[in-house]
Design an enzyme around this catalytic site. Structure first.
Site, mmCIF file in Angstrom:
data_model
loop_
_atom_site.group_PDB
_atom_site.id
_atom_site.type_symbol
_atom_site.label_atom_id
_atom_site.label_comp_id
_atom_site.label_asym_id
_atom_site.label_seq_id
_atom_site.Cartn_x
_atom_site.Cartn_y
_atom_site.Cartn_z
ATOM 1 N N ALA A 125 0.722 -1.048 0.027
ATOM 2 C CA ALA A 125 -0.057 0.425 0.219
ATOM 3 C C ALA A 125 0.497 1.396 0.602
ATOM 4 C CB ALA A 125 -0.929 0.237 0.926
ATOM 5 N N ASN A 126 0.355 2.368 -0.044
ATOM 6 C CA ASN A 126 0.860 3.750 0.159
ATOM 7 C C ASN A 126 0.228 4.115 1.061
ATOM 8 O OD1 ASN A 126 1.900 3.852 -2.744
ATOM 9 N ND2 ASN A 126 0.597 4.089 -3.339
ATOM 10 N N ARG A 127 0.936 5.144 1.851
ATOM 11 C CA ARG A 127 0.783 6.476 2.660
ATOM 12 C C ARG A 127 -0.119 7.481 3.053
ATOM 13 N NH1 ARG A 127 4.993 4.936 6.717
ATOM 14 N NH2 ARG A 127 6.526 3.871 6.119
ATOM 15 N N SER A 128 -1.011 6.476 2.440
ATOM 16 C CA SER A 128 -2.604 7.489 1.612
ATOM 17 C C SER A 128 -3.374 7.682 2.998
ATOM 18 C CB SER A 128 -3.195 8.022 0.795
ATOM 19 O OG SER A 128 -3.869 8.884 0.917
ATOM 20 N N ALA A 186 -4.058 7.558 -3.350
ATOM 21 C CA ALA A 186 -2.252 6.850 -4.256
ATOM 22 C C ALA A 186 -2.275 5.803 -4.313
ATOM 23 C CB ALA A 186 -1.608 7.678 -2.933
#
Length: 400
Positions: free
Chosen positions: A212-215, A278
């Site tokens: 995942a991304n850190r959004s 993101a």
């Protein structure tokens, strides 16, 4: 900070209930007055534990009310209920929300809230366990169903040594919500359909792990709310987030990039597309159907990666392309240079570039460089709600 329009000469009744975050009501009052509104303060017994009458009166420039019977004798609680253009409860404690949901009226604040015909906005603030309690959730659902606006709560550290949802929304976020509540007149996007993506995507490795991304979804959700406040019909396609659902939008929850693309295409046609999510660029080519086990002495598993679909590029070249397609460029170096190249490569109309090497992803503020065919605009750092309001106004002006 960008001052929202539509508050000049508006009369706001501000109810401050019991919460350690009540000090923010003073800053909210200052911002409301700076925007041209007249503010009358009401303190509950709990609110008076954290904010003094003198402090609130000093910033409002008016007498503060806190006693049902004194108000009855001198001004009348019905007059207090009927005079304002809007009633704002910030912070709104769990107790006061419960009174509102159940029609109780045992003090000045709850009596005003039961008697008022003005639009009402609440900004909840409480311990995460109280916010997550089924009773509070049911009360919030009841209030939303009655048309009461809700802003926040945010997620983060609390007064107690714990963290989670329950933080009072920042004063500028509440200010923007008040402006949206009072300015359906500025429905410059009425009749328009806006598609917004928000949050991260989760790409499974196995049934318990993912990439995942850190959004956090804060910026995307704020943009959806700002577009809805200007009258747009908004479809929000969101990955997994912990932020509250924005009011007045159609929410489509997804997990992966492929699910997000499918939801976006299903939402077409649209006049506006703001791709704030993101999205993970890669996924595991073949996710394991069982949990990958760590065997003693064994090497780490090798993951074969595959490219995810490019949602921004796909919509920019789609047969049913939205009239205005806007992307984001989250960069850690050469921010504007990379964003300019990305806009040309993806085929979108605008790119909002930001430097995410700090705490932007998950934070409450953002500094944007707006990249268009005409050049680059450098916006000052501002809260994400203010970024959203400015972008929504810019979209409305462009489409007009």
């Amino acid at each position: 900070m960008l001052t929202p329009p539509g508050l000049t000469d508006r009369r706001i009744l501000l109810i401050v209930s019991g919460s350690i975050s009540a000090y923010k009501a003073l800053e909210l009052t200052r911002l409301l007055r700076k925007a041209g509104a007249a503010v009358t303060g009401v303190l509950t017994a709990g609110g008076a534990r954290f904010v003094t009458r003198e402090a609130l009166a000093g910033i409002t420039g008016q007498r503060v009310h806190d006693d049902l019977w004194a108000a009855e004798a001198e001004i009348g609680h019905i007059r207090l209920a009927r005079a304002p253009d809007a009633v704002v409860v910030a912070p709104a404690s769990a107790d006061l929300l419960a009174k509102m949901a159940n029609g109780l009226a045992d003090d000045l604040a709850s009596t005003i809230l039961l008697a008022t015909r003005a639009p009402v906005l609440v900004a909840p603030a409480m311990n995460p366990a109280m916010w997550d309690h089924p009773a509070t959730r049911a009360n919030i659902a009841t209030l939303r169903a009655r048309g009461i606006g809700v802003v926040g709560p945010g997620v983060g550290a609390m007064a107690e040594p714990e963290s989670g949802p329950g933080r009072l929304a920042e004063p500028d976020e509440i200010l923007a919500a008040v402006a949206g509540l009072l300015a359906p007149a500025s429905r410059a996007l009425a009749g328009r359909h806006a598609l917004v993506t928000s949050g991260p995507t989760h790409e499974p490795i196995d049934p318990v792990r993912y990439i995942a991304n850190r959004s956090s979804g804060k910026q995307g959700h704020a943009i959806a709310a700002a577009l809805a406040a200007l009258g747009a019909r908004v479809t929000l396609v969101s990955g997994p987030v912990a932020v509250p659902d924005p009011p007045g939008v159609t929410l489509r929850r997804v997990e992966s990039a492929r699910e997000m693309l499918a939801a976006c295409e299903a939402a077409l046609p649209a006049d506006i597309a703001v791709m704030a999510a993101a999205v993970a660029d890669w996924r595991v080519a073949e996710a394991a159907t069982q949990k990958l086990k760590k065997a003693p002495g064994a090497d780490a598993p090798t993951l074969t990666m595959a490219l995810n679909p490019d949602i921004l590029a796909t919509l920019s070249r789609h047969a049913r392309r939205p009239g205005l397609v806007i992307g984001f460029a989250a960069e850690t170096e050469r921010v504007v240079e990379h964003a300019v190249a990305k806009r040309q490569r993806k085929g979108c109309d605008w790119i909002l570039a930001n430097d995410v090497s700090g705490d932007v992803m998950g934070g409450d503020a953002n500094r944007i460089h707006l990249v268009t065919a005409d050049g680059v605009e450098d916006w000052p750092e501002m809260p994400k709600a203010a970024v959203a309001a400015r972008l929504a106004e810019r979209i409305a002006t462009t489409l007009a």
